[in-house]
Design a protein around this motif. Structure first.
Motif, PDB file in Angstrom:
ATOM      1  N   THR A  31      94.683  -6.331  60.126  1.00 44.84           N
ATOM      2  CA  THR A  31      95.606  -5.227  59.823  1.00 44.84           C
ATOM      3  C   THR A  31      96.679  -5.128  60.916  1.00 44.84           C
ATOM      4  O   THR A  31      97.856  -4.891  60.634  1.00 44.84           O
ATOM      5  CB  THR A  31      94.825  -3.897  59.701  1.00 44.84           C
ATOM      6  N   HIS A  64      74.002  -5.691  57.520  1.00 44.89           N
ATOM      7  CA  HIS A  64      74.877  -4.773  58.273  1.00 44.89           C
ATOM      8  C   HIS A  64      75.659  -5.525  59.359  1.00 44.89           C
ATOM      9  O   HIS A  64      76.779  -5.156  59.690  1.00 44.89           O
ATOM     10  CB  HIS A  64      74.081  -3.591  58.859  1.00 44.89           C
ATOM     11  N   VAL A  80      82.858  -8.235  59.114  1.00 46.74           N
ATOM     12  CA  VAL A  80      83.955  -8.086  58.139  1.00 46.74           C
ATOM     13  C   VAL A  80      84.880  -6.944  58.571  1.00 46.74           C
ATOM     14  O   VAL A  80      86.105  -7.065  58.559  1.00 46.74           O
ATOM     15  CB  VAL A  80      83.394  -7.825  56.709  1.00 46.74           C
ATOM     16  N   GLU A  81      84.276  -5.844  58.997  1.00 40.29           N
ATOM     17  CA  GLU A  81      85.082  -4.689  59.435  1.00 40.29           C
ATOM     18  C   GLU A  81      85.954  -5.058  60.650  1.00 40.29           C
ATOM     19  O   GLU A  81      87.144  -4.728  60.706  1.00 40.29           O
ATOM     20  CB  GLU A  81      84.139  -3.525  59.776  1.00 40.29           C
ATOM     21  N   MET A  82      85.374  -5.765  61.602  1.00 44.33           N
ATOM     22  CA  MET A  82      86.138  -6.178  62.794  1.00 44.33           C
ATOM     23  C   MET A  82      87.316  -7.066  62.382  1.00 44.33           C
ATOM     24  O   MET A  82      88.441  -6.903  62.866  1.00 44.33           O
ATOM     25  CB  MET A  82      85.231  -6.959  63.767  1.00 44.33           C
ATOM     26  N   HIS A 136      88.757  -7.195  59.417  1.00 43.68           N
ATOM     27  CA  HIS A 136      89.727  -6.394  58.653  1.00 43.68           C
ATOM     28  C   HIS A 136      90.667  -5.634  59.607  1.00 43.68           C
ATOM     29  O   HIS A 136      91.890  -5.647  59.432  1.00 43.68           O
ATOM     30  CB  HIS A 136      88.976  -5.414  57.746  1.00 43.68           C
ATOM     31  N   LEU A 137      90.089  -5.017  60.620  1.00 43.25           N
ATOM     32  CA  LEU A 137      90.917  -4.260  61.573  1.00 43.25           C
ATOM     33  C   LEU A 137      91.875  -5.192  62.313  1.00 43.25           C
ATOM     34  O   LEU A 137      93.057  -4.895  62.500  1.00 43.25           O
ATOM     35  CB  LEU A 137      90.023  -3.520  62.574  1.00 43.25           C
ATOM     36  N   LEU A 165      82.122  -2.130  67.821  1.00 46.32           N
ATOM     37  CA  LEU A 165      81.262  -2.901  66.922  1.00 46.32           C
ATOM     38  C   LEU A 165      80.685  -4.119  67.640  1.00 46.32           C
ATOM     39  O   LEU A 165      79.517  -4.474  67.433  1.00 46.32           O
ATOM     40  CB  LEU A 165      82.055  -3.309  65.671  1.00 46.32           C
ATOM     41  N   GLU A 176      87.727   0.148  68.272  1.00 43.02           N
ATOM     42  CA  GLU A 176      86.693   0.110  67.229  1.00 43.02           C
ATOM     43  C   GLU A 176      86.080  -1.290  67.149  1.00 43.02           C
ATOM     44  O   GLU A 176      84.865  -1.438  66.990  1.00 43.02           O
ATOM     45  CB  GLU A 176      87.314   0.539  65.886  1.00 43.02           C
ATOM     46  N   ASP A 236      78.493  -7.176  57.607  1.00 38.96           N
ATOM     47  CA  ASP A 236      79.485  -6.165  57.238  1.00 38.96           C
ATOM     48  C   ASP A 236      80.304  -5.717  58.459  1.00 38.96           C
ATOM     49  O   ASP A 236      81.513  -5.499  58.370  1.00 38.96           O
ATOM     50  CB  ASP A 236      78.774  -4.956  56.622  1.00 38.96           C
ATOM     51  N   LYS A 237      79.639  -5.633  59.603  1.00 40.90           N
ATOM     52  CA  LYS A 237      80.373  -5.232  60.822  1.00 40.90           C
ATOM     53  C   LYS A 237      81.379  -6.315  61.222  1.00 40.90           C
ATOM     54  O   LYS A 237      82.474  -6.008  61.694  1.00 40.90           O
ATOM     55  CB  LYS A 237      79.395  -4.917  61.956  1.00 40.90           C
TER      56      LYS A 237
END
Ligand SMILES: Cc1cc2nc3c(=O)[nH]c(=O)nc-3n(C[C@H](O)[C@H](O)[C@H](O)COP(=O)(O)OP(=O)(O)OC[C@H]3O[C@@H](n4cnc5c(N)ncnc54)[C@H](O)[C@@H]3O)c2cc1C
Length: 501
Positions: free
Chosen positions: A336, A322, A328-330, A332-333, A380, A376, A325-326
């Motif tokens: 973007t 997890h 990766v999410e950071m 990705h944002l 995280l 966000e 994955d967090k």
């Protein structure tokens, strides 16, 4: 001699007759004030990067023929705008804060085309004057602050309708040599660290607001200007001994209120005076550049992703799925935001003045993402950091012979990791998500270059719903007797985005 590097820039700010209030007191020399200095250090990096990475941070100016700092360059191609974004991300990575020079860059670029168009209509000389001014600042390598946002009073009223006329900066008198302005600008980034302030209107104006349609340059220490320094969360930690509790002891942003009391602007430094219909053009072009300049926040995002990964490692959870994955999410944002900003720069078009303007829709999408994603990413980072980030004792407790050894023992993370390093990373995350540099990373992301609704209005204006309805109806075989041809405006828009086919 032009300012050659960060150290010379810092020296250039000394000994000015600048009136700055902080905690109710007049500051003698802002350069040496421990709370102000980190913001000056951040601007100094914009000089040093021109020496260390000239390929992104400098450009040859057609106006002077000189190789100039990119913050003073008028964009002559889409590539120039793309390099602005690359430089902004790099500086965000180096400082972890707002390095304060984008407003001036975006101001001279938007004024370059706007003054050209005012002159075309009124046979004025604003463009020529602006070019002379830009040549001077390029030659001397100076910092320009961009003062757009007025204090604004009652937001439902226009400038001339306010109970107090000074709630927006306006002309109060004129003579043959120039004019005088009064009023106040709020939240002015890096204004005390600037050599010049470019005063601009903040919104669409009507004929009755004529005296508010003023653009002009004033020296930052001009007679009649008073600065009142803005507080930042945890700012006084810079005034304590040691560097641990600050989180980022070297760098911070800066905002102050600027009060203009009868400040003189000579004719040769006036770039708009009463041409009310051009105020909205200027604001829209400025915010178009500036909303994509918020790509700088991806540099700060890179730092925060790195800090989150480092603390996960120090805490022994780097391999948890997890956590990965967090991260990766950071990422990705963060990417973007970068994607929209840099795409906006690539999709630039040439203005009638000859400089380049980035794409407005994509700039607004970039900034709108910036109003959300750093929050966000910050959430995280706090999740990964753990609660110690906000419950840790102070540096003095770490250095105390009584409590220091206890903290060293009980705040240990993974074996082999120094407790102090663990604390340092946690303080950096605190600094960027709750402390001094949360101003730059979070709230400036929300409101700088316009609050979220301002971007939604621009997106709504350009979203081409009629065209998109036609696309849908064509595929659904709906015939309502209307032409399926694009309007002239729609064709121009799509030609601009996709190129002529
Ligand atoms: C850290 C930071 C740095 C900044 N740096 C600079 C700078 O260097 N130069 C500069 O010129 N400006 C700068 N700004 C100012 C920035 O552009 C403004 O904060 C922004 O435009 C919002 O204005 P405001 O803060 O007055 O908020 P407000 O205008 O009061 O907005 C607050 C809320 O009210 C809403 N609202 C406002 N007016 C209306 C209305 N008429 N009708 C309906 N809703 C409304 C907004 O959408 C928003 O949700 C900076 C701001 C920050 C926070």
């Amino acid at each position: 001699m032009p300012i050659a590097n960060g150290a010379e820039y810092i020296e250039s700010l000394r000994g000015r007759n600048i009136k700055v209030y902080l905690f109710g007191e007049l500051i003698g020399e802002p350069v040496d004030h421990p709370m102000i200095r980190p913001s000056i250090n951040a601007v100094a990096e914009t000089y040093d990067i021109a020496n260390s990475e000239p390929e992104i941070a400098t450009s040859r100016s057609s106006l002077t023929g000189l190789k100039v700092n990119r913050f003073l360059h008028v964009a002559e191609s889409a590539e120039d705008l793309v390099n602005q974004n690359r430089m902004q991300r790099k500086l965000g990575q180096k400082t972890g804060t707002c390095f304060q020079r984008c407003v001036g860059m975006d101001a001279i670029n938007s004024l370059y085309s706007t003054t050209f168009e005012i002159d075309g209509k009124y046979r004025t000389k604003y463009h020529e004057r602006l070019v002379d001014f830009i040549k001077e600042i390029q030659t001397e390598n100076l910092v320009i602050g961009g003062a757009m946002t007025d204090v604004k009073g009652d937001r439902s009223l226009s400038p001339s309708q306010q109970a107090d006329p000074d709630l927006f900066v306006h002309v109060i008198k004129r003579d043959e040599k120039g004019l005088y302005i009064s009023g106040a600008k709020a939240h002015q980034t890096g204004c005390i660290n600037s050599h010049w302030i470019m005063v601009m209107p903040t919104m669409r104006l009507r004929q009755e607001d004529k005296e508010y349609a003023i653009v002009g340059a004033v020296p930052a220490d001009a007679k009649g200007i008073t600065y009142i320094y803005g507080r930042q969360s945890c700012d006084t930690r810079s005034m304590e001994a040691g560097d641990l509790d600050s989180g980022n002891a070297k760098f911070s942003g800066q905002e102050a209120m600027i009060i203009f009391d009868n400040v003189f602007i000579p004719n040769e430094l006036i770039f708009m005076d009463g041409e009310v219909e051009f105020a909205s053009m200027l604001v829209e072009r400025f915010t178009c550049y500036h909303r994509r300049s918020y790509v700088c926040k991806t540099g700060l995002g890179d730092v925060l992703v790195g800090a989150a990964a480092a603390i996960a490692d120090y805490n022994g959870v780097a391999n948890a799925s997890h956590i990965k994955d967090k991260l990766v999410e950071m990422t990705h944002l963060n990417e973007t935001i970068f994607a929209a900003g840099i795409a906006s720069s690539y999709q630039a078009h040439k203005t009638s003045a000859g400089n380049y303007q980035n794409d407005d829709m994509l700039a607004n999408v970039c900034k709108h993402n910036v109003t959300r994603f750093p929050y966000e990413i910050g959430r995280l980072a706090q999740d990964i950091a753990g609660g110690l980030m906000v419950t840790m004792p102070s540096e003095r407790d770490f250095r105390s012979p009584e409590t220091g050894p206890l903290l060293e023992k009980y705040l240990k993370g993974r074996k082999g990791v120094s407790t102090e390093n663990r604390v340092r990373i946690l303080r950096l995350i605190e600094n960027m998500t709750l402390g001094r540099n949360a101003v730059g990373y979070l709230t400036e992301s929300m409101h700088g270059a316009g609050s979220p609704q301002a971007q939604r209005i621009q997106i709504a204006r350009q979203m081409q719903l009629e065209y998109k309805k036609k696309l849908a109806k064509n595929l659904a075989s709906i015939e309502e007797g209307e032409a399926s041809e694009l309007s002239q405006e729609q064709s121009e828009y799509f030609d601009k985005i996709f190129g002529k086919t």
